[in-house]
Scaffold this active site. Structure first.
Site, PDB file in Angstrom:
ATOM      1  N   LYS A  12     -51.989  34.679  61.447  1.00  0.00           N
ATOM      2  CA  LYS A  12     -52.467  36.217  61.930  1.00  0.00           C
ATOM      3  C   LYS A  12     -53.953  36.757  62.336  1.00  0.00           C
ATOM      4  CE  LYS A  12     -51.788  39.336  57.440  1.00  0.00           C
ATOM      5  NZ  LYS A  12     -52.196  39.635  56.662  1.00  0.00           N
ATOM      6  N   ASP A  69     -51.705  44.201  56.082  1.00  0.00           N
ATOM      7  CA  ASP A  69     -51.273  43.438  54.375  1.00  0.00           C
ATOM      8  C   ASP A  69     -49.778  43.863  55.258  1.00  0.00           C
ATOM      9  OD1 ASP A  69     -51.930  41.886  52.028  1.00  0.00           O
ATOM     10  OD2 ASP A  69     -50.124  43.533  51.278  1.00  0.00           O
ATOM     11  N   LYS A 173     -43.019  37.847  70.486  1.00  0.00           N
ATOM     12  CA  LYS A 173     -43.395  38.152  69.114  1.00  0.00           C
ATOM     13  C   LYS A 173     -44.285  39.086  69.150  1.00  0.00           C
ATOM     14  CE  LYS A 173     -44.395  37.198  64.505  1.00  0.00           C
ATOM     15  NZ  LYS A 173     -44.950  36.187  64.008  1.00  0.00           N
ATOM     16  N   HIS A 178     -43.590  43.701  64.108  1.00  0.00           N
ATOM     17  CA  HIS A 178     -44.084  44.291  62.784  1.00  0.00           C
ATOM     18  C   HIS A 178     -45.304  44.853  63.039  1.00  0.00           C
ATOM     19  CE1 HIS A 178     -44.199  40.131  62.053  1.00  0.00           C
ATOM     20  NE2 HIS A 178     -45.060  40.612  60.545  1.00  0.00           N
TER      21      HIS A 178
END
Ligand code: ITT
Length: 200
Positions: A12, A69, A173, A178
């Site tokens: 991440k 998150d 990506k 998102h």
């Protein structure tokens, strides 16, 4: 000005750095504060957990903190695994375990629609935390494909593509994900904070 990225997920963190230009900010992460315990993610929503991570790391360090998150929300599973995406198949489970569980849960199901959703929270000392979000629609395939990315990427094909997130290059990506959409919203909504940081 300093900013702590409130994550201990190396994939991440790498994506956040690849997507977002923090300009003049002096950016570090939760890895730089090993003495701070892991934040217990016991919220019922991505929003609650993002806020909890940002606020706890902001309090513990005294620095502005930004938390991500994220979760996979599968339509026919009523949004599961959602907020439980990380530990869906049990404490200490691997990405592989979670992918196998996803395939089991979807066995024989025709509707494979899903979305990834990210909530980003920003906590500044002495201020109320704020959130923004981003999502990407797609579907879940029947056999994992690809070796890029992490988590559920080998099973998720974003709408408009034929390859999974684990087959697409990280450049692609990181343009459509998102996380990219949430960070884009963050730079629009919190432009004051990010612009201030540009100044020496
Ligand atoms: P931090 O809380 O330290 O940031 P984490 O891995 O626990 O790390 P989350 O609580 O946001 O992060 O868990 C999200 C889970 O959802 C993650 O462990 C993956 O399984 C999955 N996930 C999140 N983003 C993803 C992505 O871009 N591609 C694939 N799977 C993803």
């Amino acid at each position: 000005m300093k900013l702590v990225i409130a994550t201990r997920n190396p994939h991440k963190l790498e994506e956040i750095h690849a997507i977002f230009n923090f300009q003049g900010l002096d950016v570090c992460s939760a890895f730089d504060f090993p003495e701070i315990p892991d934040v217990i993610e016991d919220g019922d929503t991505l929003e609650a957990n993002a806020i909890k991570k940002a606020v706890e790391i902001c309090r513990a360090t005294g620095l502005p903190a930004l938390a991500d998150d994220s979760g996979l929300e599968v339509e026919v599973l009523n949004g599961a695994p959602g907020v439980y995406s990380a530990r869906w198949s049990g404490e200490g489970c691997s990405y592989h375990d979670n992918n196998l569980k996803l395939l089991r849960e979807l066995a024989g199901k025709e509707n494979r629609r899903a979305q990834f959703r990210t909530v980003i929270a920003l906590a500044l000392p002495g201020q109320n935390p704020q959130t923004v979000e981003g999502s990407v629609q797609g579907w879940i395939i029947e056999t994992p494909r690809g070796s890029q990315g992490f988590g559920y990427d080998p099973l998720f094909v974003p709408a408009g593509y034929n390859q999974t997130f684990a087959e697409l290059s990280s450049e692609v990506k990181n343009k459509i994900s998102h996380r990219a959409r949430a960070l884009n919203a963050a730079s629009n909504v919190w432009n004051h904070f990010f612009q201030t940081s540009e100044k020496p």
